[in-house]
Write an enzyme that holds these catalytic residues in place. Structure first.
Site, PDB file in Angstrom:
ATOM      1  N   TYR A   1       0.815  -1.208   0.000  1.00 24.59           N
ATOM      2  CA  TYR A   1       0.000   0.000   0.000  1.00 24.59           C
ATOM      3  C   TYR A   1       0.852   1.263   0.000  1.00 24.59           C
ATOM      4  O   TYR A   1       0.406   2.320  -0.455  1.00 24.59           O
ATOM      5  CB  TYR A   1      -0.934   0.026   1.215  1.00 24.59           C
ATOM      6  CG  TYR A   1      -2.058  -0.984   1.156  1.00 24.59           C
ATOM      7  CD1 TYR A   1      -2.292  -1.763   0.032  1.00 24.59           C
ATOM      8  CD2 TYR A   1      -2.899  -1.173   2.248  1.00 24.59           C
ATOM      9  CE1 TYR A   1      -3.306  -2.685  -0.018  1.00 24.59           C
ATOM     10  CE2 TYR A   1      -3.932  -2.101   2.215  1.00 24.59           C
ATOM     11  CZ  TYR A   1      -4.126  -2.855   1.074  1.00 24.59           C
ATOM     12  OH  TYR A   1      -5.148  -3.765   1.042  1.00 24.59           O
TER      13      TYR A   1
ATOM     14  N   LYS B   1       3.026 -15.508   2.624  1.00 23.74           N
ATOM     15  CA  LYS B   1       3.088 -16.248   1.358  1.00 23.74           C
ATOM     16  C   LYS B   1       4.557 -16.547   1.068  1.00 23.74           C
ATOM     17  O   LYS B   1       5.108 -16.228   0.014  1.00 23.74           O
ATOM     18  CB  LYS B   1       2.445 -15.431   0.232  1.00 23.74           C
ATOM     19  CG  LYS B   1       2.146 -16.227  -1.031  1.00 23.74           C
ATOM     20  CD  LYS B   1       1.122 -17.324  -0.825  1.00 23.74           C
ATOM     21  CE  LYS B   1       0.838 -18.028  -2.159  1.00 23.74           C
ATOM     22  NZ  LYS B   1      -0.005 -19.233  -1.982  1.00 23.74           N
TER      23      LYS B   1
ATOM     24  N   ASP C   1      -3.540 -18.010   1.506  1.00 22.61           N
ATOM     25  CA  ASP C   1      -4.680 -18.663   0.866  1.00 22.61           C
ATOM     26  C   ASP C   1      -5.284 -19.729   1.772  1.00 22.61           C
ATOM     27  O   ASP C   1      -6.506 -19.859   1.890  1.00 22.61           O
ATOM     28  CB  ASP C   1      -4.289 -19.241  -0.489  1.00 22.61           C
ATOM     29  CG  ASP C   1      -2.955 -19.961  -0.489  1.00 22.61           C
ATOM     30  OD1 ASP C   1      -2.224 -19.905   0.524  1.00 22.61           O
ATOM     31  OD2 ASP C   1      -2.628 -20.595  -1.507  1.00 22.61           O
TER      32      ASP C   1
END
Length: 371
Positions: free
Chosen positions: A142, A189, A221
């Site tokens: 971001y 991840k 996930d």
């Protein structure tokens, strides 16, 4: 205790729900003999309309000078529907987090016993869920460098983290886990992203300082799937900015309404407290917005200053409101109350917890219980 609090109500339903949070804190001040001073300031779309800036310098200075910030919501359809707008309400919130150094976002997620059947998930799946999500708030994709080629056909966003950024929020998360069920889950991840591999390396090293806390890891996930299949397995979740944004919003469905979820954003010297819902412009001025998330954000503010009895008084009032079904249409479609009436009940219960049955009757016949 004396506290000076900046109130940034913002846009849409922000002023309505924030008003009820202020009301609850005024009840706390009266019952526990504190002095809370509230100072209003502009932020978001309303600030753009009045000053051309989503975070005016005057607002930023007020936030820096006060003890805490009570935040409402930002956003307006005229900006949501125009992705090319050069100035946007969200820019004000992102800048506020950055300027105040609010690097840790804390979101409690709880399945209330009285609301288990309101959730889209089955009762047996969500029962007992009590999670605290620690999301890094001022780094990652971001805030990373953003590029668009001259033709407008290739874009990139840089996800970048430093060791120091990871360390400071990790220590907060581990300390929180020590006070809870002593389990911390890092969501990353690391099988794909180099930034996630750094997260895992740093957190693993820090875990050696907290030997009483069990540390485990989940790819984002899988974590998203587990949040739906078995959310009660989680205690404290630690993760980076974008993953935390997604996971915490997913977790919001557990309780049955996004209008129940509070949050805190903290740094080394500043702190801000806000409901996680948006500005919900369709509901503005209709008295249907759920104020409980904003009120519970006020409880988190009190906890931040170690006013635990005071925070518990707010939580008990909220739980009584839920128990008696004194709620807005999102939780009570048959006999809903207005935003203000829910706030009235919680205010009055904080001051008069022994008179809840009388308050319940008064509220439903339309009488204000505030004395």
């Amino acid at each position: 205790m004396k506290l000076e609090i900046a109130v940034l109500s913002g846009d849409g339903i922000g002023p309505e729900v924030t008003g009820q949070a202020v009301k609850a804190m005024e009840a706390i001040a009266h019952r526990f003999d504190h002095l809370f001073t509230f100072k209003d300031a502009l932020v978001g779309a309303i600030a753009i309309d009045k000053t051309g800036n989503p975070l005016p310098d005057k607002t930023l200075q007020l936030c820096a000078d006060t003890d805490a910030v009570l935040f409402g919501a930002i956003g307006d359809p005229k900006y949501d529907n125009d992705p090319s707008a050069p100035v946007r309400p969200e820019q004000g919130l992102l800048r506020l987090r950055k300027e105040l150094g609010l690097y840790a976002n804390i979101r409690p997620v709880k399945a209330y016993e009285t609301l288990l059947d309101k959730s889209p998930l089955k009762r047996e799946i969500i029962e007992g869920t009590d999670i605290s999500i620690y999301r890094e708030l001022t780094g990652g994709i971001y805030f990373g460098e953003k590029r668009l080629n001259d033709e407008g056909t290739i874009a990139s966003d840089l996800c970048e983290y430093s060791k120091e950024e990871i360390e400071r929020i990790s220590h907060l998360a581990f300390k929180a886990a020590q006070k809870r069920r002593k389990k911390l889950t890092l969501v990353d991840k690391a099988n794909v992203l180099e930034s996630s591999r750094l997260w895992r390396k740093v957190v693993t090293k820090i875990a050696k300082e907290y030997t009483d806390v069990d540390l485990d890891f989940l790819f984002v996930d899988n974590a998203a799937m587990q949040m739906i299949l078995n959310p009660s397995q989680f205690d404290v979740i630690l993760t980076e900015n974008m993953f935390g944004d997604i996971i915490s919003d997913e977790a919001s469905v557990i309780g049955g309404s996004i209008g129940l979820l509070a949050s805190a954003s903290v740094g080394d010297t500043c702190c801000m407290f806000e409901p996680i819902h948006g500005s919900y412009p369709q509901a503005t001025g209709k008295g249907i917005a759920n104020p409980i998330a904003a009120i519970l954000s006020a409880a988190m503010l009190l906890e931040h200053f170690d006013l635990m009895d005071e925070a518990n008084a707010i939580k008990e009032a909220v739980e009584k409101a839920l128990e008696l079904n004194i709620t807005t249409p999102d939780l009570n479609s048959l006999n809903p109350l207005t935003t203000e009436k829910v706030g009235d009940f919680i205010y009055d219960y904080i001051l008069n917890p022994e008179d809840s049955n009388i308050n319940f009757e008064n509220i439903h016949v339309g009488q204000s219980t505030i004395i």
